[in-house]
Design an enzyme around this catalytic site. Structure first.
Site, PDB file in Angstrom:
ATOM      1  N   GLU A  74      -9.294  18.788  61.670  1.00  0.00           N
ATOM      2  CA  GLU A  74      -8.791  20.492  61.703  1.00  0.00           C
ATOM      3  C   GLU A  74      -8.173  21.498  61.484  1.00  0.00           C
ATOM      4  O   GLU A  74      -7.742  21.287  61.606  1.00  0.00           O
ATOM      5  CB  GLU A  74      -8.107  20.132  63.264  1.00  0.00           C
ATOM      6  CG  GLU A  74      -9.723  19.178  63.979  1.00  0.00           C
ATOM      7  CD  GLU A  74      -9.213  19.857  66.424  1.00  0.00           C
ATOM      8  OE1 GLU A  74      -9.930  20.314  66.624  1.00  0.00           O
ATOM      9  OE2 GLU A  74      -8.748  19.681  66.176  1.00  0.00           O
ATOM     10  N   HIS A 120      -1.372  24.128  66.616  1.00  0.00           N
ATOM     11  CA  HIS A 120      -2.883  23.166  67.288  1.00  0.00           C
ATOM     12  C   HIS A 120      -2.200  22.740  68.512  1.00  0.00           C
ATOM     13  O   HIS A 120      -2.002  21.358  67.792  1.00  0.00           O
ATOM     14  CB  HIS A 120      -3.712  22.902  66.482  1.00  0.00           C
ATOM     15  CG  HIS A 120      -5.246  22.632  67.025  1.00  0.00           C
ATOM     16  ND1 HIS A 120      -6.009  23.427  68.114  1.00  0.00           N
ATOM     17  CD2 HIS A 120      -5.411  21.668  67.371  1.00  0.00           C
ATOM     18  CE1 HIS A 120      -6.659  22.438  68.947  1.00  0.00           C
ATOM     19  NE2 HIS A 120      -6.383  21.061  68.423  1.00  0.00           N
TER      20      HIS A 120
HETATM   21 MN    MN Z   1      -7.786  19.164  68.444  1.00  0.00          MN
END
Ligand code: MN
Length: 263
Positions: A104, A123
């Site tokens: 990600e 995140h």
């Molecule tokens: Mn994630």
């Protein structure tokens, strides 16, 4: 069985463990564009239970705004200076040397691309955030330390971009760009059924926001159980955000000591 006797072997093991303990023991090459806060921030977010085995923190390069730094793919609590890697704004590792990278990373690359004011991104999958991404109840600031949330917290709905064909992970630049559009000019965006992102102009500010967003979510969930909730007004959100922004070093020093046992 431990009989409490110190053998040479156990002493060597203890000393080895001790010397490996300080997270910041390794020198960061001069002019590399990142600093100790990146490693410390990873340790703090793990220690504060914002990040678990998953999630990540990055910082934009201080020497080249088209690059950013984050750890190789690993649990944030274990990050040391040796694990930090450089990426370009397309999410490519500049010098991969065979190291695994986060799937990600496009969350970070696309936010840096669209937000010149942002120098750090978190995140996380923190459980307290999930209800506000999947229900009709909006996350809104109700404590003075979370005034930075402003009037609304946007929700990134990955189905709007890619239907039901995804695993909810932001695993390419197209999904990263869509998340960045949902975030807009906000400091925080929820990710439906997944977690959230927090951004700021510095790692310390970003860690502060990541932590107090969760504190606000926990307080809001509790308050909603009691009945009607008084949220901050837009004016209060703005004033409290302005008051707290210059004070982030105070909790940072505390969190750092708690996470590392050093200052
Ligand atoms: Mn994630």
């Amino acid at each position: 069985m431990c009989d409490g006797k110190l053998t040479r072997g156990s002493m060597v093991a203890s000393l080895t463990a001790l010397s490996a303990t300080p997270a910041l023991a390794q020198a960061i090459p001069a002019g590399s564009g990142w600093n100790d806060d990146l490693v410390t921030g990873n340790r703090i977010l793990a220690d504060q239970e914002i990040l678990d085995g998953f999630g990540h923190l990055s910082m934009r390069s201080q020497t080249n705004p088209t690059r950013f730094w984050m750890s190789r793919s690993m649990a944030p609590a274990l990050v040391t200076a040796a694990d930090i890697m450089e990426f370009d704004l397309d999410g490519n590792a500049v010098d991969p040397r065979g190291r695994a990278v986060f799937l990600e990373r496009f969350i970070h690359s696309e936010i840096y691309k669209s937000r010149p004011d942002v120098n750090a991104v978190v995140h996380a999958h923190t459980a307290a955030m999930i209800p506000f991404g999947v229900s009709a109840t909006p996350l809104r600031p109700l404590i003075h330390v979370a005034g930075f949330l402003g009037e609304t917290v946007p929700i990134f709905e990955i189905r709007d971009v890619a239907g039901d064909a995804t695993d909810l992970l932001v695993r390419n630049a197209q999904l990263g760009a869509a998340l960045a559009r949902s975030l807009g000019a906000h400091p925080v965006a929820l990710m439906r059924g997944h977690g959230y992102v927090a951004v700021a102009s510095s790692v310390r500010q970003c860690v502060y926001r990541a932590i107090y967003t969760v504190v606000n979510a926990q307080a809001e969930a509790e308050a909603l159980r009691l009945g009607t909730v008084k949220f901050l007004t837009p004016g209060e959100a703005k004033s409290t955000a302005a008051t707290m922004a210059p004070l982030v070093d105070r909790p940072w020093d505390l969190w750092k000591t708690q996470a590392l046992g050093e200052r």
